[in-house]
Each structure stands twice: as structure tokens, then as C-alpha cells.
Motif scaffolding. Sequence first.
Motif, PDB file in Angstrom:
ATOM      1  N   ALA A   1      15.640   4.391  11.795  1.00 14.60           N
ATOM      2  CA  ALA A   1      16.593   3.520  11.728  1.00 14.60           C
ATOM      3  C   ALA A   1      17.898   3.949  10.933  1.00 14.60           C
ATOM      4  O   ALA A   1      18.930   3.526  11.025  1.00 14.60           O
ATOM      5  N   ARG A   2      17.513   4.895  10.154  1.00 20.46           N
ATOM      6  CA  ARG A   2      18.474   5.422   9.187  1.00 20.46           C
ATOM      7  C   ARG A   2      18.514   6.983   9.458  1.00 20.46           C
ATOM      8  O   ARG A   2      17.584   7.474   9.985  1.00 20.46           O
TER       9      ARG A   2
ATOM     10  N   VAL B   1       5.612   3.242  14.705  1.00 18.05           N
ATOM     11  CA  VAL B   1       6.702   3.331  13.992  1.00 18.05           C
ATOM     12  C   VAL B   1       7.725   4.421  14.462  1.00 18.05           C
ATOM     13  O   VAL B   1       8.947   4.287  14.666  1.00 18.05           O
TER      14      VAL B   1
ATOM     15  N   VAL C   1       0.979   9.638   4.666  1.00 17.66           N
ATOM     16  CA  VAL C   1      -0.337  10.015   3.616  1.00 17.66           C
ATOM     17  C   VAL C   1      -0.256   9.005   2.530  1.00 17.66           C
ATOM     18  O   VAL C   1      -1.295   8.319   2.184  1.00 17.66           O
ATOM     19  N   ALA C   2       0.815   8.438   2.053  1.00 19.70           N
ATOM     20  CA  ALA C   2       0.875   7.610   1.045  1.00 19.70           C
ATOM     21  C   ALA C   2       0.300   6.219   1.325  1.00 19.70           C
ATOM     22  O   ALA C   2      -0.316   5.444   0.744  1.00 19.70           O
ATOM     23  N   LEU C   3       0.614   5.669   2.531  1.00 16.16           N
ATOM     24  CA  LEU C   3       0.268   4.530   3.176  1.00 16.16           C
ATOM     25  C   LEU C   3      -1.047   4.494   3.542  1.00 16.16           C
ATOM     26  O   LEU C   3      -1.804   3.538   3.062  1.00 16.16           O
TER      27      LEU C   3
ATOM     28  N   HIS D   1       0.968   9.154  -5.957  1.00 19.62           N
ATOM     29  CA  HIS D   1       1.052  10.480  -5.590  1.00 19.62           C
ATOM     30  C   HIS D   1       2.201  11.183  -6.348  1.00 19.62           C
ATOM     31  O   HIS D   1       2.294  12.379  -6.438  1.00 19.62           O
TER      32      HIS D   1
ATOM     33  N   VAL E   1       8.316  15.668   7.516  1.00 16.98           N
ATOM     34  CA  VAL E   1       8.130  15.995   5.944  1.00 16.98           C
ATOM     35  C   VAL E   1       8.066  14.682   5.473  1.00 16.98           C
ATOM     36  O   VAL E   1       7.168  14.218   4.692  1.00 16.98           O
TER      37      VAL E   1
ATOM     38  N   ASP F   1       5.074  12.350   4.284  1.00 21.82           N
ATOM     39  CA  ASP F   1       4.807  11.630   2.823  1.00 21.82           C
ATOM     40  C   ASP F   1       4.544  10.373   2.999  1.00 21.82           C
ATOM     41  O   ASP F   1       3.555   9.820   2.178  1.00 21.82           O
ATOM     42  N   ALA F   2       5.249   9.697   3.817  1.00 26.49           N
ATOM     43  CA  ALA F   2       4.731   8.139   3.920  1.00 26.49           C
ATOM     44  C   ALA F   2       3.730   7.820   4.616  1.00 26.49           C
ATOM     45  O   ALA F   2       3.003   7.124   4.164  1.00 26.49           O
TER      46      ALA F   2
ATOM     47  N   ALA G   1      17.347   9.069   7.104  1.00 31.05           N
ATOM     48  CA  ALA G   1      16.128   9.467   6.575  1.00 31.05           C
ATOM     49  C   ALA G   1      15.249   8.206   6.462  1.00 31.05           C
ATOM     50  O   ALA G   1      14.989   7.688   5.636  1.00 31.05           O
ATOM     51  N   PRO G   2      14.456   7.951   7.555  1.00 30.81           N
ATOM     52  CA  PRO G   2      13.600   6.684   7.852  1.00 30.81           C
ATOM     53  C   PRO G   2      12.315   7.055   6.834  1.00 30.81           C
ATOM     54  O   PRO G   2      11.842   8.008   6.811  1.00 30.81           O
ATOM     55  N   LEU G   3      11.699   5.860   6.139  1.00 31.34           N
ATOM     56  CA  LEU G   3      10.495   6.075   5.672  1.00 31.34           C
ATOM     57  C   LEU G   3      10.600   6.904   4.549  1.00 31.34           C
ATOM     58  O   LEU G   3       9.314   7.248   4.278  1.00 31.34           O
ATOM     59  N   THR G   4      11.570   7.252   4.081  1.00 27.37           N
ATOM     60  CA  THR G   4      11.522   8.110   2.997  1.00 27.37           C
ATOM     61  C   THR G   4      12.221   7.671   1.789  1.00 27.37           C
ATOM     62  O   THR G   4      13.347   6.999   2.141  1.00 27.37           O
TER      63      THR G   4
ATOM     64  N   ALA H   1       0.950  -1.112  -0.234  1.00 24.91           N
ATOM     65  CA  ALA H   1      -0.082   0.179  -0.025  1.00 24.91           C
ATOM     66  C   ALA H   1       0.742   1.129   0.111  1.00 24.91           C
ATOM     67  O   ALA H   1       0.686   2.166  -0.773  1.00 24.91           O
ATOM     68  N   LEU H   2       1.963   1.294   0.761  1.00 26.55           N
ATOM     69  CA  LEU H   2       2.875   2.280   0.977  1.00 26.55           C
ATOM     70  C   LEU H   2       3.621   2.594  -0.465  1.00 26.55           C
ATOM     71  O   LEU H   2       3.869   3.617  -1.012  1.00 26.55           O
TER      72      LEU H   2
ATOM     73  N   GLY I   1      14.630   2.581   3.523  1.00 25.78           N
ATOM     74  CA  GLY I   1      14.211   3.060   4.944  1.00 25.78           C
ATOM     75  C   GLY I   1      12.676   2.608   5.365  1.00 25.78           C
ATOM     76  O   GLY I   1      12.675   2.249   6.515  1.00 25.78           O
ATOM     77  N   TRP I   2      12.149   2.148   4.223  1.00 30.67           N
ATOM     78  CA  TRP I   2      10.638   1.490   4.953  1.00 30.67           C
ATOM     79  C   TRP I   2      10.788   0.210   5.469  1.00 30.67           C
ATOM     80  O   TRP I   2      10.410  -0.383   6.445  1.00 30.67           O
TER      81      TRP I   2
ATOM     82  N   LEU J   1       7.919  14.743  -5.005  1.00 29.14           N
ATOM     83  CA  LEU J   1       8.080  13.539  -4.516  1.00 29.14           C
ATOM     84  C   LEU J   1       8.730  12.802  -5.646  1.00 29.14           C
ATOM     85  O   LEU J   1       9.558  11.886  -5.277  1.00 29.14           O
TER      86      LEU J   1
ATOM     87  N   GLY K   1       0.896   3.710  -2.897  1.00 28.41           N
ATOM     88  CA  GLY K   1       0.252   4.950  -2.796  1.00 28.41           C
ATOM     89  C   GLY K   1       1.378   6.059  -2.920  1.00 28.41           C
ATOM     90  O   GLY K   1       0.960   7.105  -3.851  1.00 28.41           O
ATOM     91  N   LEU K   2       2.713   5.916  -2.719  1.00 23.07           N
ATOM     92  CA  LEU K   2       3.502   6.886  -3.138  1.00 23.07           C
ATOM     93  C   LEU K   2       3.691   6.893  -4.891  1.00 23.07           C
ATOM     94  O   LEU K   2       4.079   7.876  -5.061  1.00 23.07           O
TER      95      LEU K   2
ATOM     96  N   ASP L   1      13.516  -0.948   6.742  1.00 19.89           N
ATOM     97  CA  ASP L   1      14.332  -0.866   8.044  1.00 19.89           C
ATOM     98  C   ASP L   1      13.484  -0.927   9.216  1.00 19.89           C
ATOM     99  O   ASP L   1      13.824  -1.290  10.221  1.00 19.89           O
TER     100      ASP L   1
ATOM    101  N   ARG M   1      -0.793  16.614   3.712  1.00 22.25           N
ATOM    102  CA  ARG M   1       0.569  16.405   4.341  1.00 22.25           C
ATOM    103  C   ARG M   1       0.889  17.352   5.269  1.00 22.25           C
ATOM    104  O   ARG M   1       1.689  17.267   6.304  1.00 22.25           O
TER     105      ARG M   1
ATOM    106  N   PRO N   1      13.270   5.379  -1.446  1.00 22.71           N
ATOM    107  CA  PRO N   1      12.601   5.756   0.087  1.00 22.71           C
ATOM    108  C   PRO N   1      12.427   4.089   0.404  1.00 22.71           C
ATOM    109  O   PRO N   1      12.410   3.911   1.467  1.00 22.71           O
TER     110      PRO N   1
END
Lengths: 207, 207
Positions: free
Chosen positions: B201-202, B195, B163-165, A172, B156, B160-161, B204-207, A164-165, A191-192, A179, A168-169, A194, B133, A188
Motif C-alpha cells: 500500500a505504501r 496480505v 515474526v512479531a505478529l 522484540h 526484511v 519483522d512484522a 514500506a508496508p507493514l514496517t 498482537a503485532l 503501514g500496518w 528494530l 510483539g514488535l 493501510d 527472521r 511502522p
Amino acid sequence: MPKTVNHDERRKDLADAVLAIIARTGINGVTVRAVAQEAGWSTGVLTHYFGNRHEMLLGALRRAAAVTGRRQSELVKRSQTDAVTTLETILEEVLPLDAERLALTRIFLFFYAEAAAEDAVRQEIAGYLANWRRFVQEVVRRAQEEGALHRSHDPVAAADALVALTDGLAVHALFDDRLLSEMRAESPVPGWVDVFRAPAARTAPLT
Amino acid sequence: MPKTVNHDERRKDLADAVLAIIARTGINGVTVRAVAQEAGWSTGVLTHYFGNRHEMLLGALRRAAAVTGRRQSELVKRSQTDAVTTLETILEEVLPLDAERLALTRIFLFFYAEAAAEDAVRQEIAGYLANWRRFVQEVVRRAQEEGALHRSHDPVAAADALVALTDGLAVHALFDDRLLSEMRAESPVPGWVDVFRAPAARTAPLT
């Protein structure tokens, strides 16, 4: 000697021509005339394979789904790398990081809207998404067995969220140049993934 | 005495009638006749406000976006609860957890497909997503100030993550009854937000 025509190959070539147009100019650029020109064939030959514009788009969806599904399946089967790298690659196959994957996002979005209204399309789209989730589930399980991802995460829930992530991205990014350029500068996805290295925060994380 | 007609109210009522039909039967159920019947008005009065079916759908999109945006804005402003609860509520406003939000997902998906092809619609959809966002970013920052979410996350990127999810899962639930019934039985949002309680974890996590 009569010329031998491989009809399956022709359909594939035409679907690839449709996808090339979608990558370059979007769904609106797809017309019988434009596809004939792109493929280098007459509109008469083209309409023998696809009766109208909508059939061409459906052919392109199925071609894109088949190519992506086969790539993902091969990635899962081969597993020449560690499972986390395979997982990242499977997800990146569906982000619009280049022209081919941009066409994939556009053709899927076009049929998502139709799937919300037409039951036959809904079944087909649901099938593609279920396949994608199954690949992700299998690789998440393997990464857990390898000790790279934490065993406290439910692979089914993790696959639901990661798919879904990603999707969705991808959608978007069609509407937002920031983006798109950010994801093309740096994926990205690592990072997800992780997030699933650490123990689950609750009993059912990310679901 | 001539009857006073509040045209803005009428347009809102008609847009709500369109959304009620979308919630019940989907986009295909929207016809001039069906909306007139739902609103209890003549088709003549209706076409004074919306010239055709597409204008009715666009009116419904704008009504749904305005109602959801106002709700999200009020949630951010009031902040009677902790920021994490506000964040969860803002995200849940956009999951198809009931009939009203199901209509929201359906009308947005319909215009997503159009936005990929028509620049004016693309600008409008991009604006709605950017607003969403921004609300999420602001509440993530507040939750970090409150010490509930970890400061190592970029607000930010987190917005992004998230909202996309949320949007990706909302759309996928349209095609998959398992996903829809699971999210209605238990909201997946608290697990996602958790989360961001842990350190990134890094860098820039989740991007």
C-alpha cells in the motif's frame, strides 16, 4: 495544623518513580532504596505504601495500565480527527517510541511472564489486553463507517492482529537495537493500518 | 564392562522432560524432583547435568530453540512445496497449536522477561529471533521469485512484522482462551500471508 496527606496521590507519585527507574535502567534497577531516592522520600514512608519490591512493581504496572488506558479511552471518545489517525495513535501509545513507553513495555513484559504462571496476574493482564482490543475494534468500526478502511474486514479479528503485532514488535524491540531505532525513525503503524484499506484477501483476513 | 553414558543424549532427555512438564502444568511445575520423576532418574543424576532449577529451564529453552530452529531450517532447505506453504509452516511452528508448541511459547516468554534485564540472555534471545527472521526473509524472497507474493514488499520488513505478529499472538493466547481456541480451530497464518500477495500500500508496508 496537621499535614494533610493524599494517599492516592502518594501512591501515584511512587508508581511514577518506579516507572522512571524502569525507563532509565530497567526492572533490575527497582529497589526500595532506589525508589525512595527517586521519589525523595524515606524508605520508611515508602514501605507504608508498598510492602516490598514486588508490590512496587505491581503498583507500577497498574499505574502504567491506568495512564495508557485513560489516554486510549480519551482518544476514542474525543475523536477530533478521522478514525484512522485515532487508530494509529492508539497503537503508537504502546510502542516503545520514547522513555515512558519503553517503561510500559518493560513492566508489561515482566508481568506477562508472571501471568503465564499465576492465575490472578493472568486475569489482570487478560483484562488490560481485552480493553486495548476493544478500543481498537471500536475505532476500526468507525474507520469502516467513514469509508477509510474496507468493510470486508472483521473488526474483532483486525483488533486481535493489530494488538498482537504492536505488542510483539514492542517486545522484540527490547532485544534488538535495529528494530528499536527503525521504529523510532519512522512509525511502522501507518503501514500496518493501510493493509485494512484494501478488501480482505480471504473471508477472514489477518486472523 | 562399564556402562557407556551418552551425556549429550541425557541432557536432551532431561530438557525434553522439562518441556513436557511445562506443556502440562507451566513453568511453576518445574522442580528438580518433578523433572527427576518425569525422566525416571534420581535427583542425584539430574543435578549432575543441571545444577539447579534455573539451569534446567535454560536447558529447556536451548533444546526448544534448537528443535524449532532445525525444523525451520529443514523446511527452508527442503522446499518440497511452494514457498508460501513453507512460509506458513515456518510461522505455525511457533504458534501454540499443540502441547509441544505451548511449551515453546511458555519457555520463551519466561526468558523474554529475563532478557529484558540480563544482557547475556538478551543476546541469546536476540540471536534466536534473528535466525527466525532470516528463515522468514529467505522464504518471502523465494515466494516473490515464484510470483506468489508481490515484489513491492521489502522481505526484511515483512519478516519483522510476520515474526512479531506470530510471537505476539502466541503470547496473548497464553492469557486468553478465546484466542487460543480460535487459532487452534483455524490457523490465522494463511490470512496474514495473503496480505503480501497484494501490492504494497505504501513504499514500506507493514514496517
